[in-house]
Scaffold this motif. Structure first.
Motif, PDB file in Angstrom:
ATOM      1  N   VAL A 233       0.700  -1.200  -0.079  1.00  0.00           N
ATOM      2  CA  VAL A 233      -0.052  -0.143   0.230  1.00  0.00           C
ATOM      3  C   VAL A 233       0.986   1.103   0.020  1.00  0.00           C
ATOM      4  O   VAL A 233       1.768   1.399   0.974  1.00  0.00           O
ATOM      5  CB  VAL A 233      -0.921  -0.042   1.236  1.00  0.00           C
ATOM      6  CG1 VAL A 233      -2.004   1.411   1.241  1.00  0.00           C
ATOM      7  CG2 VAL A 233      -1.995  -1.030   1.180  1.00  0.00           C
ATOM      8  N   ASN A 234       0.652   2.084  -0.827  1.00  0.00           N
ATOM      9  CA  ASN A 234       1.273   3.354  -1.116  1.00  0.00           C
ATOM     10  C   ASN A 234       0.669   4.469  -0.145  1.00  0.00           C
ATOM     11  O   ASN A 234      -0.174   5.302  -0.444  1.00  0.00           O
ATOM     12  CB  ASN A 234       1.163   3.957  -2.508  1.00  0.00           C
ATOM     13  CG  ASN A 234       2.106   4.956  -2.667  1.00  0.00           C
ATOM     14  OD1 ASN A 234       2.305   5.727  -1.754  1.00  0.00           O
ATOM     15  ND2 ASN A 234       2.308   5.353  -4.202  1.00  0.00           N
ATOM     16  N   TRP A 235       0.993   4.311   1.224  1.00  0.00           N
ATOM     17  CA  TRP A 235       0.178   5.242   2.211  1.00  0.00           C
ATOM     18  C   TRP A 235       0.488   6.665   1.922  1.00  0.00           C
ATOM     19  O   TRP A 235      -0.206   7.558   2.217  1.00  0.00           O
ATOM     20  CB  TRP A 235       0.578   4.785   3.509  1.00  0.00           C
ATOM     21  CG  TRP A 235       0.264   3.421   3.962  1.00  0.00           C
ATOM     22  CD1 TRP A 235       1.208   2.274   4.207  1.00  0.00           C
ATOM     23  CD2 TRP A 235      -1.190   3.030   4.208  1.00  0.00           C
ATOM     24  NE1 TRP A 235       0.218   1.538   4.597  1.00  0.00           N
ATOM     25  CE2 TRP A 235      -1.119   1.873   4.625  1.00  0.00           C
ATOM     26  CE3 TRP A 235      -2.385   3.852   4.159  1.00  0.00           C
ATOM     27  CZ2 TRP A 235      -2.479   0.972   4.923  1.00  0.00           C
ATOM     28  CZ3 TRP A 235      -3.777   3.020   4.503  1.00  0.00           C
ATOM     29  CH2 TRP A 235      -3.600   1.796   4.797  1.00  0.00           C
ATOM     30  N   GLU A 236       1.635   6.949   1.522  1.00  0.00           N
ATOM     31  CA  GLU A 236       1.926   8.215   0.918  1.00  0.00           C
ATOM     32  C   GLU A 236       0.914   9.044   0.089  1.00  0.00           C
ATOM     33  O   GLU A 236       0.299  10.081   0.273  1.00  0.00           O
ATOM     34  CB  GLU A 236       3.446   8.326   0.398  1.00  0.00           C
ATOM     35  CG  GLU A 236       4.114   9.783   0.468  1.00  0.00           C
ATOM     36  CD  GLU A 236       5.570   9.625   0.106  1.00  0.00           C
ATOM     37  OE1 GLU A 236       6.444  10.504   0.452  1.00  0.00           O
ATOM     38  OE2 GLU A 236       5.932   8.586  -0.959  1.00  0.00           O
ATOM     39  N   GLU A 237       0.819   8.179  -1.036  1.00  0.00           N
ATOM     40  CA  GLU A 237      -0.452   8.565  -1.835  1.00  0.00           C
ATOM     41  C   GLU A 237      -1.860   8.603  -1.183  1.00  0.00           C
ATOM     42  O   GLU A 237      -2.593   9.712  -1.812  1.00  0.00           O
ATOM     43  CB  GLU A 237      -0.472   7.572  -2.978  1.00  0.00           C
ATOM     44  CG  GLU A 237      -0.994   8.169  -4.421  1.00  0.00           C
ATOM     45  CD  GLU A 237      -0.353   9.338  -5.028  1.00  0.00           C
ATOM     46  OE1 GLU A 237       0.828   9.266  -4.771  1.00  0.00           O
ATOM     47  OE2 GLU A 237      -0.961  10.149  -5.588  1.00  0.00           O
ATOM     48  N   VAL A 238      -2.076   7.698  -0.392  1.00  0.00           N
ATOM     49  CA  VAL A 238      -3.351   7.663   0.096  1.00  0.00           C
ATOM     50  C   VAL A 238      -3.567   8.849   1.047  1.00  0.00           C
ATOM     51  O   VAL A 238      -4.584   9.536   1.054  1.00  0.00           O
ATOM     52  CB  VAL A 238      -3.412   6.448   1.098  1.00  0.00           C
ATOM     53  CG1 VAL A 238      -4.927   6.388   2.002  1.00  0.00           C
ATOM     54  CG2 VAL A 238      -3.371   4.959   0.362  1.00  0.00           C
ATOM     55  N   GLY A 239      -2.588   9.371   1.693  1.00  0.00           N
ATOM     56  CA  GLY A 239      -2.470  10.464   2.668  1.00  0.00           C
ATOM     57  C   GLY A 239      -2.743  11.629   1.656  1.00  0.00           C
ATOM     58  O   GLY A 239      -3.319  12.539   2.093  1.00  0.00           O
ATOM     59  N   LYS A 240      -2.076  11.825   0.434  1.00  0.00           N
ATOM     60  CA  LYS A 240      -2.311  12.776  -0.266  1.00  0.00           C
ATOM     61  C   LYS A 240      -3.760  13.031  -0.433  1.00  0.00           C
ATOM     62  O   LYS A 240      -4.321  14.115  -0.841  1.00  0.00           O
ATOM     63  CB  LYS A 240      -1.486  12.894  -1.572  1.00  0.00           C
ATOM     64  CG  LYS A 240      -0.076  13.024  -1.612  1.00  0.00           C
ATOM     65  CD  LYS A 240       0.660  13.124  -2.776  1.00  0.00           C
ATOM     66  CE  LYS A 240       2.200  12.744  -2.803  1.00  0.00           C
ATOM     67  NZ  LYS A 240       2.713  12.242  -3.986  1.00  0.00           N
ATOM     68  N   ARG A 241      -4.423  12.134  -0.702  1.00  0.00           N
ATOM     69  CA  ARG A 241      -6.012  11.655  -1.152  1.00  0.00           C
ATOM     70  C   ARG A 241      -7.021  12.394  -0.038  1.00  0.00           C
ATOM     71  O   ARG A 241      -7.927  12.762  -0.416  1.00  0.00           O
ATOM     72  CB  ARG A 241      -6.354  10.572  -1.597  1.00  0.00           C
ATOM     73  CG  ARG A 241      -5.674  10.047  -2.726  1.00  0.00           C
ATOM     74  CD  ARG A 241      -6.183   8.657  -3.368  1.00  0.00           C
ATOM     75  NE  ARG A 241      -7.759   8.651  -3.628  1.00  0.00           N
ATOM     76  CZ  ARG A 241      -8.064   9.254  -4.519  1.00  0.00           C
ATOM     77  NH1 ARG A 241      -7.079   9.861  -5.650  1.00  0.00           N
ATOM     78  NH2 ARG A 241      -9.440   9.316  -4.802  1.00  0.00           N
ATOM     79  N   MET A 242      -6.350  12.645   1.082  1.00  0.00           N
ATOM     80  CA  MET A 242      -7.007  13.279   2.308  1.00  0.00           C
ATOM     81  C   MET A 242      -7.160  14.705   2.347  1.00  0.00           C
ATOM     82  O   MET A 242      -7.815  15.129   2.863  1.00  0.00           O
ATOM     83  CB  MET A 242      -6.521  12.471   3.694  1.00  0.00           C
ATOM     84  CG  MET A 242      -6.903  11.039   4.196  1.00  0.00           C
ATOM     85  SD  MET A 242      -6.228  10.679   5.654  1.00  0.00           S
ATOM     86  CE  MET A 242      -6.111  12.246   6.539  1.00  0.00           C
ATOM     87  N   SER A 243      -6.026  15.241   1.924  1.00  0.00           N
ATOM     88  CA  SER A 243      -5.757  16.471   2.054  1.00  0.00           C
ATOM     89  C   SER A 243      -6.291  17.361   0.919  1.00  0.00           C
ATOM     90  O   SER A 243      -6.808  16.778  -0.194  1.00  0.00           O
ATOM     91  CB  SER A 243      -4.158  16.930   2.271  1.00  0.00           C
ATOM     92  OG  SER A 243      -3.727  16.417   1.212  1.00  0.00           O
TER      93      SER A 243
END
Ligand code: MN
Length: 243
Positions: A233-243
């Protein structure tokens, strides 16, 4: 002006040149001009990693067939369906707008447009070099599910209980916070004209649970595939989708 309209307009003034693809999340289209007719079609986004980069969790042959055959087929059929559609507004829409407005009756565009969107997104949410989940998301996960392990269990349970083919999603909305849902076939949370409950929802993470995503390596063992997914899982990318 959305991106495809912009591309079309630009195509007119630069007649004859193939334009750079719109690479926002890989939902690209390429436009060219033949005489006075502008042709716009979706094309296969490149992966940010090689087909063997996700080994041993997802094998090279699965990735190659999944991307170059399955994903390409959705794009080819989406382009065909749009070309033969009588709905002119569909042809002028970005992929996201198209899917938000799609009618249940437009089965081909719904299935293949969904297929193109879901796979384009899915590839960006995988990485061979996974990093720890960001604090903000972890706080939300702990608040909703009690712990990160509980969250993974709930997501896995949803993946295993989705009968047949479909996708699992981690969604966020201001009213309910995080939620885990699944959709059949190539449907997705963008399709708010069909799924009213997804209005005002952001989808943060998704998992393809079609057999073509795992069958070569895992056969009928979907649970093992889901377990392997957590290593990618690319958590960095997931995190970007939150902001
Ligand atoms: Mn797939």
């Amino acid at each position: 002006m959305d991106k495809r309209t912009f591309l079309k307009t630009t195509a007119i003034v630069s007649a004859g040149f193939l334009l750079k693809p719109d690479e926002i999340l890989g939902f690209n289209s390429a436009s060219d001009v033949v005489g006075n007719q502008v042709i716009t079609e979706f094309t296969l986004p490149k992966l940010a990693y090689s087909y063997d980069a996700l080994e041993p969790h997802i094998d090279k042959m699965t990735m190659e067939i999944h991307h170059s055959k399955h994903h390409q087929a959705y794009i080819t059929k989406l382009n065909e369906a749009l070309a033969s559609s009588t709905n002119e507004s569909y042809k002028k829409s970005s992929l996201e707008t198209l899917l938000a407005n799609i009618s249940e009756k437009d089965v081909a565009i719904r299935n293949h447009g969904g297929g193109h969107y879901n796979h384009s997104l899915f590839w960006t949410l995988l990485t061979p070099t996974t990093k720890p989940i960001n604090e903000k998301l972890l706080t939300l996960i702990n608040a909703k599910f009690g712990s990160f392990d509980n969250f993974k269990d709930a997501f896995t349970k949803e993946a295993l209980s989705r009968f047949g083919s479909g996708w699992v999603w981690l969604n966020f909305d201001n009213k309910n916070g995080l939620s885990i849902v699944s959709t059949p076939n190539q449907d997705n949370p963008l399709m708010t004209s069909i799924y009213k409950e997804f209005s005002n929802t952001t989808h943060l993470l998704c998992l393809d649970v079609w057999e073509h995503a795992y069958y070569l390596k895992y056969q009928n063992k979907r649970a093992d595939y889901v377990k392997a997914f957590w290593n990618l899982v690319n958590w960095e990318e997931v995190g970007k989708r939150m902001s």
